[in-house]
Design a protein around this motif. Structure first.
Motif, PDB file in Angstrom:
ATOM      1  N   GLU A   1       0.875  -1.182   0.000  1.00 43.15           N
ATOM      2  CA  GLU A   1       0.000   0.000   0.000  1.00 43.15           C
ATOM      3  C   GLU A   1       0.908   1.225   0.000  1.00 43.15           C
ATOM      4  OE1 GLU A   1      -1.060   1.870   3.473  1.00 43.15           O
ATOM      5  OE2 GLU A   1       1.080   1.534   3.700  1.00 43.15           O
TER       6      GLU A   1
ATOM      7  N   ARG B   1      -0.204  -7.512  -3.134  1.00 41.34           N
ATOM      8  CA  ARG B   1      -0.756  -8.287  -2.013  1.00 41.34           C
ATOM      9  C   ARG B   1      -1.041  -9.696  -2.521  1.00 41.34           C
ATOM     10  NH1 ARG B   1      -5.180  -3.899   0.443  1.00 41.34           N
ATOM     11  NH2 ARG B   1      -3.728  -2.163   0.460  1.00 41.34           N
TER      12      ARG B   1
ATOM     13  N   GLU C   1      -3.210 -12.081  -2.594  1.00 43.12           N
ATOM     14  CA  GLU C   1      -4.620 -12.349  -2.290  1.00 43.12           C
ATOM     15  C   GLU C   1      -5.135 -13.418  -3.243  1.00 43.12           C
ATOM     16  OE1 GLU C   1      -7.005  -9.426  -0.615  1.00 43.12           O
ATOM     17  OE2 GLU C   1      -6.001  -7.797  -1.669  1.00 43.12           O
TER      18      GLU C   1
ATOM     19  N   GLY D   1     -11.828  -7.621  -9.381  1.00 48.68           N
ATOM     20  CA  GLY D   1     -11.673  -6.506  -8.444  1.00 48.68           C
ATOM     21  C   GLY D   1     -10.673  -6.763  -7.337  1.00 48.68           C
TER      22      GLY D   1
ATOM     23  N   TYR E   1      -6.701  -8.233  -6.947  1.00 46.52           N
ATOM     24  CA  TYR E   1      -5.542  -8.690  -7.712  1.00 46.52           C
ATOM     25  C   TYR E   1      -4.293  -8.762  -6.834  1.00 46.52           C
ATOM     26  CZ  TYR E   1      -8.933  -6.955 -11.018  1.00 46.52           C
ATOM     27  OH  TYR E   1     -10.106  -6.714 -11.669  1.00 46.52           O
TER      28      TYR E   1
ATOM     29  N   HIS F   1      -2.247  -4.466  -7.774  1.00 46.63           N
ATOM     30  CA  HIS F   1      -3.246  -3.482  -8.178  1.00 46.63           C
ATOM     31  C   HIS F   1      -2.569  -2.121  -8.145  1.00 46.63           C
ATOM     32  CE1 HIS F   1      -3.665  -3.083  -3.748  1.00 46.63           C
ATOM     33  NE2 HIS F   1      -4.150  -1.880  -3.999  1.00 46.63           N
TER      34      HIS F   1
ATOM     35  N   ARG G   1     -11.356  -0.689   9.406  1.00 45.82           N
ATOM     36  CA  ARG G   1     -10.361  -0.874   8.359  1.00 45.82           C
ATOM     37  C   ARG G   1      -9.206  -1.770   8.819  1.00 45.82           C
ATOM     38  NH1 ARG G   1     -10.277   1.245   3.841  1.00 45.82           N
ATOM     39  NH2 ARG G   1      -8.137   1.946   3.931  1.00 45.82           N
TER      40      ARG G   1
ATOM     41  N   ALA H   1     -15.431  -1.683  -2.257  1.00 44.91           N
ATOM     42  CA  ALA H   1     -14.706  -0.504  -1.753  1.00 44.91           C
ATOM     43  C   ALA H   1     -13.849   0.055  -2.882  1.00 44.91           C
ATOM     44  CB  ALA H   1     -13.833  -0.883  -0.563  1.00 44.91           C
TER      45      ALA H   1
ATOM     46  N   GLY I   1      -6.524   6.157  -0.300  1.00 46.95           N
ATOM     47  CA  GLY I   1      -6.062   5.495  -1.510  1.00 46.95           C
ATOM     48  C   GLY I   1      -7.281   4.994  -2.274  1.00 46.95           C
ATOM     49  N   CYS I   2      -7.176   5.034  -3.604  1.00 47.93           N
ATOM     50  CA  CYS I   2      -8.281   4.570  -4.444  1.00 47.93           C
ATOM     51  C   CYS I   2      -7.723   3.560  -5.435  1.00 47.93           C
ATOM     52  CB  CYS I   2      -8.857   5.785  -5.170  1.00 47.93           C
ATOM     53  SG  CYS I   2      -9.662   5.370  -6.706  1.00 47.93           S
ATOM     54  N   GLY I   3      -8.373   2.405  -5.578  1.00 51.23           N
ATOM     55  CA  GLY I   3      -7.881   1.386  -6.501  1.00 51.23           C
ATOM     56  C   GLY I   3      -8.304   1.718  -7.930  1.00 51.23           C
TER      57      GLY I   3
ATOM     58  N   ARG J   1     -10.502  -1.054  -9.583  1.00 52.56           N
ATOM     59  CA  ARG J   1     -11.866  -1.011  -9.027  1.00 52.56           C
ATOM     60  C   ARG J   1     -12.642   0.160  -9.597  1.00 52.56           C
ATOM     61  NH1 ARG J   1     -12.085  -3.158  -3.346  1.00 52.56           N
ATOM     62  NH2 ARG J   1     -10.836  -5.014  -3.672  1.00 52.56           N
TER      63      ARG J   1
HETATM   64  P1  HAM Z   1      -6.938  -0.028   1.234  1.00 50.02           P
HETATM   65  O1  HAM Z   1      -8.364   0.124   1.603  1.00 50.02           O
HETATM   66  O2  HAM Z   1      -6.263  -1.271   1.617  1.00 50.02           O
HETATM   67  O3  HAM Z   1      -6.216   1.237   1.870  1.00 50.02           O
HETATM   68  O4  HAM Z   1      -6.742   0.159  -0.317  1.00 50.02           O
HETATM   69  C1  HAM Z   1      -7.230   1.296  -0.996  1.00 50.02           C
HETATM   70  C2  HAM Z   1      -8.042   0.864  -2.208  1.00 50.02           C
HETATM   71  O5  HAM Z   1      -7.218   0.066  -3.065  1.00 50.02           O
HETATM   72  C3  HAM Z   1      -9.239  -0.020  -1.902  1.00 50.02           C
HETATM   73  O6  HAM Z   1     -10.361   0.748  -1.562  1.00 50.02           O
HETATM   74  C4  HAM Z   1      -9.434  -0.735  -3.236  1.00 50.02           C
HETATM   75  O7  HAM Z   1     -10.127   0.114  -4.132  1.00 50.02           O
HETATM   76  C5  HAM Z   1      -8.015  -0.906  -3.737  1.00 50.02           C
HETATM   77  N1  HAM Z   1      -7.480  -2.246  -3.459  1.00 50.02           N
HETATM   78  C6  HAM Z   1      -6.974  -2.715  -2.305  1.00 50.02           C
HETATM   79  N2  HAM Z   1      -6.560  -3.997  -2.444  1.00 50.02           N
HETATM   80  C7  HAM Z   1      -6.817  -4.349  -3.724  1.00 50.02           C
HETATM   81  C8  HAM Z   1      -6.622  -5.543  -4.501  1.00 50.02           C
HETATM   82  N3  HAM Z   1      -6.064  -6.636  -3.978  1.00 50.02           N
HETATM   83  N4  HAM Z   1      -7.006  -5.538  -5.800  1.00 50.02           N
HETATM   84  C9  HAM Z   1      -7.581  -4.442  -6.352  1.00 50.02           C
HETATM   85  N5  HAM Z   1      -7.772  -3.290  -5.674  1.00 50.02           N
HETATM   86  C10 HAM Z   1      -7.409  -3.232  -4.375  1.00 50.02           C
HETATM   87  C11 HAM Z   1      -4.903   1.501   1.738  1.00 50.02           C
HETATM   88  O8  HAM Z   1      -4.141   0.893   1.034  1.00 50.02           O
HETATM   89  C12 HAM Z   1      -4.449   2.702   2.552  1.00 50.02           C
HETATM   90  N6  HAM Z   1      -3.021   2.939   2.294  1.00 50.02           N
HETATM   91  C13 HAM Z   1      -5.283   3.928   2.215  1.00 50.02           C
HETATM   92  C14 HAM Z   1      -4.844   5.135   2.990  1.00 50.02           C
HETATM   93  C15 HAM Z   1      -4.108   6.154   2.520  1.00 50.02           C
HETATM   94  N7  HAM Z   1      -5.059   5.330   4.276  1.00 50.02           N
HETATM   95  C16 HAM Z   1      -4.489   6.472   4.627  1.00 50.02           C
HETATM   96  N8  HAM Z   1      -3.875   6.976   3.579  1.00 50.02           N
END
Ligand code: HAM
Length: 428
Positions: free
Chosen positions: A86, A114, A116, A121, A123, A126, A259, A282, A307-309, A312
């Protein structure tokens, strides 16, 4: 390698993104970059891998991301690194290392890794767009960060995204709450899901995050975080929610939202897309992490980000049926040259220098094949140079989309082509 060797493929859970699909990526990244600049964020680029301790300490060893999903490896110098799962921990590590003046606001676009179980949605690699803002605990900063995310989703055309919000409190109120929750789980632990029946005591908050009905039933009957916040944290949270409301952003209070990372304090939030199935709905998330800089060896410094994926986000755009027009990248013109004389080389250079997106065919193909390629490219106009045009110092234009010039294809003086094309393009 011989014919019977199977070709290599991208690893499971990863994807190649080729044009024209990649044009959507360009579009969302450009939209995000321009918004981030408007809100005062500067781009940050950090290494794709870090000392594993950055994530162990920053995200927390009991989190799923660190304990089950991280790509950890030793390099040839026997140092232990991890691929970034992340963006936040790396950015805060960079803040601690460089100590820029605060408030410090950074935005990024980065792959995240990661391990996973891959599915739509979800991966193994990502990509995230995100921001981190350090150096203030002012709720105004929370409002700004959440507003940036919200305006971004609006700008890329999403209409069915909801904002869920909660406060985790600061260390003390959260600590007291965790004790109450642990006491409740100790009484009802036998009714939790298979995973949490044995493991809940390592980190009781994780049980709140569990979506399985057994865990939901147990925790719903237990204590909820917002009821146990201290006065400061309660006021902070109320100011964030009121500020969002004042700019027309409705937040749904969601007491179970904790979270998956240990660094969160106070405000936490998630953006859920109603157009996607709930397991992967999400589209973004974030929160405050007022202790993270200290945990990574820096001075006490409040911070918040999200963070925004990207994958997604694109799935949600599809599911919502958002028109692609906003992000489409097709050429303006396609030059069809049957003279093989090099005239098209000069014309293409002039067009491109004049701001026109121009393509051509290669390999001296027939007029028919070049026209097919022009149609296929999605270009608005074809510019034809055959022997007649060449001799007259002219170019023939054909409108590929409206068929307007189908009968009477206008010829344009060679020296006027760029200006005429530019005029026609701005007219549309
Ligand atoms: P997170 O919710 O783990 O937060 O990831 C942010 C976004 O990344 C998720 O809402 C989703 O859209 C996308 N995402 C996460 N994992 C995957 C995956 N395996 N495949 C596809 N999309 C994925 C964070 O990572 C924190 N660093 C957010 C943050 C920033 N908090 C504070 N600052």
């Amino acid at each position: 390698m011989n014919e019977s060797t199977p070709p290599f493929r991208a690893p499971v859970g990863t994807h190649d993104v080729l044009a024209p699909a990649s044009a959507q990526w360009e579009g969302v990244v450009a939209t995000f970059a321009s918004l981030a600049h408007r809100y005062g964020f500067g781009l940050i680029i950090t290494p794709m891998f870090e000392d594993v301790g950055v994530f162990n300490r920053g995200i927390g060893e009991s989190s799923d991301v660190v304990s089950k999903e991280m790509y950890v490896f030793s390099d040839r110098g026997q140092r232990t690194f991890a691929l970034r799962p992340e963006g936040t921990a790396s950015v805060v590590r960079a803040f601690v290392q460089h100590r820029p003046p605060t408030p410090w606001k950074a935005w990024y676009v980065t792959p995240a890794f990661r391990y996973e179980r891959p599915q739509a949605g979800r991966y193994r690699q990502h990509h995230q767009l995100g921001v981190e803002a350090l150096g203030s605990e002012d709720p105004e900063l929370d409002i700004e960060v959440i507003a940036l995310a919200w305006r971004f989703f609006e700008a890329v055309g999403l209409r069915r995204v909801r904002l869920l919000i909660n406060s985790m409190g600061h260390d003390e109120c959260r600590g007291r709450y965790v004790e109450l929750l642990a006491a409740h789980l100790a009484l009802h632990g036998a009714q939790l899901c298979d995973e949490h029946r044995r493991g809940w005591s390592t980190n009781p908050l994780r049980v709140l995050d569990c979506k399985r009905p057994a865990c939901v039933a147990v925790t719903e009957a237990g204590p909820m975080l917002p009821d146990h916040l201290c006065e400061d944290c309660r006021n902070h949270f109320a100011r964030v929610v009121a500020g969002l409301e004042s700019i027309g952003i409705e937040a749904t209070l969601t007491p179970r939202l904790v979270r998956g990372f240990d660094y969160y304090t106070r405000t936490t939030f998630e953006f859920v897309a109603d157009a996607l199935a709930s397991a992967q709905n999400a589209v973004g998330g974030g929160g405050r992490y007022d202790r993270l800089a200290e945990q990574l060896g820096g001075p006490p410094t409040g911070g918040i980000g999200f963070g925004c994926g990207i994958e997604r986000l694109l799935l949600v755009r599809d599911a919502e049926g958002v028109s692609d027009e906003l992000l489409k990248r097709t050429p303006d013109v396609f030059v069809v040259d049957t003279t093989g004389s090099g005239d098209s080389t000069v014309l293409l250079d002039e067009l491109r220098r004049g701001g026109v997106a121009a393509q051509r065919a290669y390999g001296g193909r027939s007029m028919k094949a070049q026209m097919r390629a022009a149609d296929h490219s999605g270009a608005r106009f074809a510019l034809l140079i055959g022997p007649t045009e060449q001799a007259a110092g002219q170019v023939t234009m054909r409108d590929l989309r409206s068929g307007e010039f189908a009968q009477a294809q206008p010829t344009v003086e060679r020296g006027d082509v760029v200006a005429v094309v530019r005029d026609l393009l701005t007219e549309k």
